[in-house]
Enzyme design. Structure first.
Site, PDB file in Angstrom:
ATOM      1  N   CYS A  62       0.815  -1.081  -0.117  1.00 56.46           N
ATOM      2  CA  CYS A  62      -0.183   0.175   0.045  1.00 56.46           C
ATOM      3  C   CYS A  62       0.956   1.427  -0.015  1.00 56.46           C
ATOM      4  CB  CYS A  62      -1.037   0.054   1.186  1.00 56.46           C
ATOM      5  SG  CYS A  62      -0.168   0.214   2.787  1.00 56.46           S
ATOM      6  N   HIS A 113      -2.947   1.194   7.055  1.00 53.41           N
ATOM      7  CA  HIS A 113      -3.180   1.075   5.573  1.00 53.41           C
ATOM      8  C   HIS A 113      -3.176   2.521   4.963  1.00 53.41           C
ATOM      9  CE1 HIS A 113      -4.188  -0.953   1.950  1.00 53.41           C
ATOM     10  NE2 HIS A 113      -5.227  -0.216   1.953  1.00 53.41           N
ATOM     11  N   HIS A 125      -5.735   1.755  -3.966  1.00 52.88           N
ATOM     12  CA  HIS A 125      -4.768   1.310  -2.922  1.00 52.88           C
ATOM     13  C   HIS A 125      -4.460   0.020  -3.185  1.00 52.88           C
ATOM     14  CE1 HIS A 125      -7.873  -1.389  -0.583  1.00 52.88           C
ATOM     15  NE2 HIS A 125      -8.680  -0.603  -1.406  1.00 52.88           N
TER      16      HIS A 125
END
Length: 153
Positions: A62, A113, A125
Site C-alpha cells: 500500500c 493502511h 490502494h
C-alpha cells in the site's frame, strides 16, 4: 450462527487490503485534471498483486503504491513507509476530502493502511487480497477502520 459469523469475518479479512478489471476506469462525476491523472495511474497498476515491500508491477504494497503514484502523478517524492507518509501534509476532515488526499486506516493493533482518495467516496490502494484496486470509504470495512486523511497537495 457461529459459521455465518466466521464466514463474514473471513470475507472481511480477505477484502481488506486480485484480478484485473476488463475496462479502464474513468471519472464518473468530475473532469478535473487530478482525477483523470489518478484514474490513469490506477489503470496502469490495477490488479497488480500485493507484495509486502514490493515496488514493481510484479508486486506492490500500500505505501509503495502511494509512493509510486505520487512520484508519477504529481512529481512529489514521499517517504516509503505508511508511518512516515502519515507525518506529511496537514490533517483534513473526511467531509473535506479532495482528489489526491491520503487516507489512513487502522487495520490491526499495530497495522496501518494507506490509499489515495480519487472522488465520490472512492480511493485507490494496494489491497492484500485484491492487489491494486479501488474501494469505497463508505463501505463497512473501510468505514469502520478509517483513521484520518492528510492533504499534501
Amino acid at each position: 450462527m457461529k459459521q455465518i459469523i466466521y464466514s463474514l469475518c473471513f470475507l472481511l479479512f480477505f477484502t481488506a487490503c486480485s484480478s484485473k478489471s476488463p475496462a479502464p476506469i474513468q471519472s464518473t462525476s468530475s473532469s478535473s485534471s487530478t482525477v483523470n491523472k489518478l484514474y490513469k495511474q490506477y489503470n496502469q497498476w490495477r490488479g497488480t498483486p500485493y507484495k509486502y515491500g514490493g515496488l514493481s508491477s510484479r508486486g506492490i504494497d500500500c505505501s509503495g503504491f502511494v509512493y509510486q503514484s505520487y512520484k508519477s502523478v504529481f512529481n512529489v517524492s514521499l517517504p516509503r513507509s505508511t508511518a512516515e507518509q502519515l507525518n506529511r501534509g496537514k490533517q483534513v476532515y473526511i467531509n473535506e476530502l479532495r482528489s489526491g488526499d491520503l487516507l489512513f486506516f487502522k487495520t490491526g493493533y499495530k497495522t496501518r493502511h494507506v490509499g489515495i482518495y480519487v472522488e465520490d467516496g472512492k480511493f485507490m490502494h494496494a489491497s492484500t487480497s485484491r492487489g491494486v484496486t479501488i474501494s469505497d470509504i463508505r463501505s463497512g470495512y473501510w468505514r469502520e477502520h478509517y483513521w484520518q486523511a492528510r492533504r499534501l497537495l
